[in-house]
Design a protein around this motif. Sequence first.
Motif, PDB file in Angstrom:
ATOM      1  N   LYS A   1       0.836  -1.206   0.000  1.00 20.18           N
ATOM      2  CA  LYS A   1       0.000   0.000   0.000  1.00 20.18           C
ATOM      3  C   LYS A   1       0.870   1.256   0.000  1.00 20.18           C
ATOM      4  O   LYS A   1       0.635   2.209  -0.726  1.00 20.18           O
ATOM      5  N   ARG A   2       1.896   1.230   0.848  1.00 17.39           N
ATOM      6  CA  ARG A   2       2.783   2.397   0.950  1.00 17.39           C
ATOM      7  C   ARG A   2       3.560   2.609  -0.345  1.00 17.39           C
ATOM      8  O   ARG A   2       3.777   3.737  -0.778  1.00 17.39           O
ATOM      9  N   ARG A   3       4.012   1.496  -0.927  1.00 14.94           N
ATOM     10  CA  ARG A   3       4.756   1.591  -2.191  1.00 14.94           C
ATOM     11  C   ARG A   3       3.890   2.274  -3.243  1.00 14.94           C
ATOM     12  O   ARG A   3       4.319   3.201  -3.927  1.00 14.94           O
ATOM     13  N   ASP A   4       2.628   1.807  -3.360  1.00 17.71           N
ATOM     14  CA  ASP A   4       1.738   2.357  -4.386  1.00 17.71           C
ATOM     15  C   ASP A   4       1.502   3.854  -4.152  1.00 17.71           C
ATOM     16  O   ASP A   4       1.511   4.652  -5.079  1.00 17.71           O
ATOM     17  N   LEU A   5       1.292   4.205  -2.884  1.00 19.87           N
ATOM     18  CA  LEU A   5       1.055   5.602  -2.537  1.00 19.87           C
ATOM     19  C   LEU A   5       2.277   6.459  -2.894  1.00 19.87           C
ATOM     20  O   LEU A   5       2.172   7.466  -3.615  1.00 19.87           O
ATOM     21  N   ALA A   6       3.448   6.059  -2.400  1.00 21.01           N
ATOM     22  CA  ALA A   6       4.661   6.862  -2.605  1.00 21.01           C
ATOM     23  C   ALA A   6       5.014   6.939  -4.086  1.00 21.01           C
ATOM     24  O   ALA A   6       5.382   8.010  -4.596  1.00 21.01           O
ATOM     25  N   HIS A   7       4.852   5.837  -4.793  1.00 21.03           N
ATOM     26  CA  HIS A   7       5.178   5.786  -6.216  1.00 21.03           C
ATOM     27  C   HIS A   7       4.308   6.782  -6.984  1.00 21.03           C
ATOM     28  O   HIS A   7       4.796   7.562  -7.812  1.00 21.03           O
ATOM     29  N   LYS A   8       3.000   6.783  -6.659  1.00 17.83           N
ATOM     30  CA  LYS A   8       2.070   7.675  -7.362  1.00 17.83           C
ATOM     31  C   LYS A   8       2.398   9.143  -7.050  1.00 17.83           C
ATOM     32  O   LYS A   8       2.513   9.971  -7.941  1.00 17.83           O
ATOM     33  N   LEU A   9       2.570   9.435  -5.762  1.00 19.67           N
ATOM     34  CA  LEU A   9       2.796  10.835  -5.371  1.00 19.67           C
ATOM     35  C   LEU A   9       4.104  11.384  -5.943  1.00 19.67           C
ATOM     36  O   LEU A   9       4.155  12.536  -6.377  1.00 19.67           O
ATOM     37  N   ILE A  10       5.127  10.560  -5.963  1.00 21.90           N
ATOM     38  CA  ILE A  10       6.417  11.056  -6.477  1.00 21.90           C
ATOM     39  C   ILE A  10       6.334  11.274  -7.984  1.00 21.90           C
ATOM     40  O   ILE A  10       6.827  12.276  -8.514  1.00 21.90           O
ATOM     41  N   ASN A  11       5.675  10.367  -8.673  1.00 21.09           N
ATOM     42  CA  ASN A  11       5.557  10.545 -10.128  1.00 21.09           C
ATOM     43  C   ASN A  11       4.681  11.737 -10.508  1.00 21.09           C
ATOM     44  O   ASN A  11       4.729  12.202 -11.646  1.00 21.09           O
ATOM     45  N   ASN A  12       3.890  12.236  -9.552  1.00 21.62           N
ATOM     46  CA  ASN A  12       3.084  13.443  -9.815  1.00 21.62           C
ATOM     47  C   ASN A  12       3.910  14.720  -9.742  1.00 21.62           C
ATOM     48  O   ASN A  12       3.446  15.777 -10.144  1.00 21.62           O
ATOM     49  N   ILE A  13       5.105  14.626  -9.195  1.00 23.62           N
ATOM     50  CA  ILE A  13       5.937  15.833  -9.048  1.00 23.62           C
ATOM     51  C   ILE A  13       6.708  16.053 -10.354  1.00 23.62           C
ATOM     52  O   ILE A  13       7.359  15.120 -10.854  1.00 23.62           O
ATOM     53  N   SER A  14       6.615  17.284 -10.874  1.00 24.12           N
ATOM     54  CA  SER A  14       7.293  17.478 -12.162  1.00 24.12           C
ATOM     55  C   SER A  14       8.802  17.412 -11.952  1.00 24.12           C
ATOM     56  O   SER A  14       9.326  17.816 -10.915  1.00 24.12           O
ATOM     57  N   ASN A  15       9.465  16.852 -12.931  1.00 20.58           N
ATOM     58  CA  ASN A  15      10.921  16.670 -12.950  1.00 20.58           C
ATOM     59  C   ASN A  15      11.438  15.522 -12.076  1.00 20.58           C
ATOM     60  O   ASN A  15      12.639  15.317 -11.977  1.00 20.58           O
ATOM     61  N   LEU A  16      10.533  14.799 -11.409  1.00 15.76           N
ATOM     62  CA  LEU A  16      10.965  13.582 -10.703  1.00 15.76           C
ATOM     63  C   LEU A  16      10.249  12.400 -11.337  1.00 15.76           C
ATOM     64  O   LEU A  16       9.111  12.518 -11.790  1.00 15.76           O
TER      65      LEU A  16
END
Length: 390
Positions: A300-315
């Motif tokens: 669950k945490r992996r999915d959350l962190a993966h999604k949120l980080i990919n939403n940040i531009s340039n990361l």
Amino acid sequence: MKYSNRITKLNESLTIAISSLARELKAQGKDVLSFSAGEPDFDTPKSIKDEAIRAINSGFTKYTQVSGINELKAAICKKLESQNNLKYEPSEIIVSNGAKHSLFNVFSALIDKDDEVIIPSPYWVTYPELVNYFGGKSVFIETSEEIDFKITPKLLKEVITSKSKLLILTSPSNPTGMVYTKEELEGIYGAIKESNIIIISDEIYEQLVYDNIKFTSPGSINDDMLQRTITINGLSKSTSMTGWRIGYAASKDKKLIKLMDSLQSQSTSNINSITQKASIISLNGDCNADIENFNKEFQKRRDLAHKLINNISNLSVKLPQGAFYLFINISKVNKDSMKFCKDLLEKEGVALVPGIAFGMEGYARFSFACGEEQIKEGIKRIEKYILNLS
Ligand code: PMP
Ligand code: GLU
């Protein structure tokens, strides 16, 4: 005082150094969120603690055999056979103070001056330091995001020489979380089968795989692989037992196990007797429900962190298949991962481990072995940091 050349060349583990720094800053009252630790935040399962208390109360508090009590080694063999399809006997097992100590013993027993150790990069910080410590030479295979940070038979063949002695495989990987499939391992076997290369298979994250992916132990591919593979594992990550200190090495070469036993008899002797008793609970599967819950939570945490980080531009970050790390591509923000991590810690109080610690610039490691609220808040701060740069 004149220190040995050997010790003065040794660098401190950067993963540990950064986690310690974050802990220190927090103790000083600074608002720091650390994503640097490579350890689960869960408590050790109760059944394990109860068994430890039983061991203490029954007086199981003395020296044991150096390589571990028979009951423990038998439980390790049973686990390796039933879960990993690896057939070992108790005389082919040695239990040490964590997988890190197992690796130290194995390297000490196998590396001579100028022996070449092939290390896929990015790698876990400790491998090249230990190779160096024992006088060997690390030969890195550079991988990239495009090939899922995994080595290929072609890349492997390019670095094999007459001096190649060991190949280190870490699946699931720290820091990338990538997992080798059975077919990929067969390809790796194809590349080394004509050589005498010994494989060190670090399987410490083996139980932490997601999306029903099947983990394959390199030694289970065929008999030749079993003979030439030294399987390293432990309970730190799977059963949330980092502080208990248990790891083990398994090898079909009984002489190697005996040599490591002699080394351990002159250095640390047996591991803590209480930990030995308690670990049997986990190895026998008596806390599988806890392990499953840990894994669900990690996924669950992996999915959350993966999604949120990919939403940040340039990361951007690939979805890891195992372990509890995200290896974030920061190269559009700053190619110097040390500078990036230092600045992020100073400005936003977020601690990540720079990719350079794992031999790869342009990346930073984010551990999601912490609660969801911390993950959300930490990533919010990372986003703020990036926005403020532009
Ligand atoms: N191998 C890898 C890849 C790791 O990340 C760790 C974590 N410290 C270890 C080995 C050693 O773990 P331990 O000594 O706690 O068993
Ligand atoms: N393996 C963990 C990590 O990579 C723990 C720290 C260490 O032993 O280096 O963060």
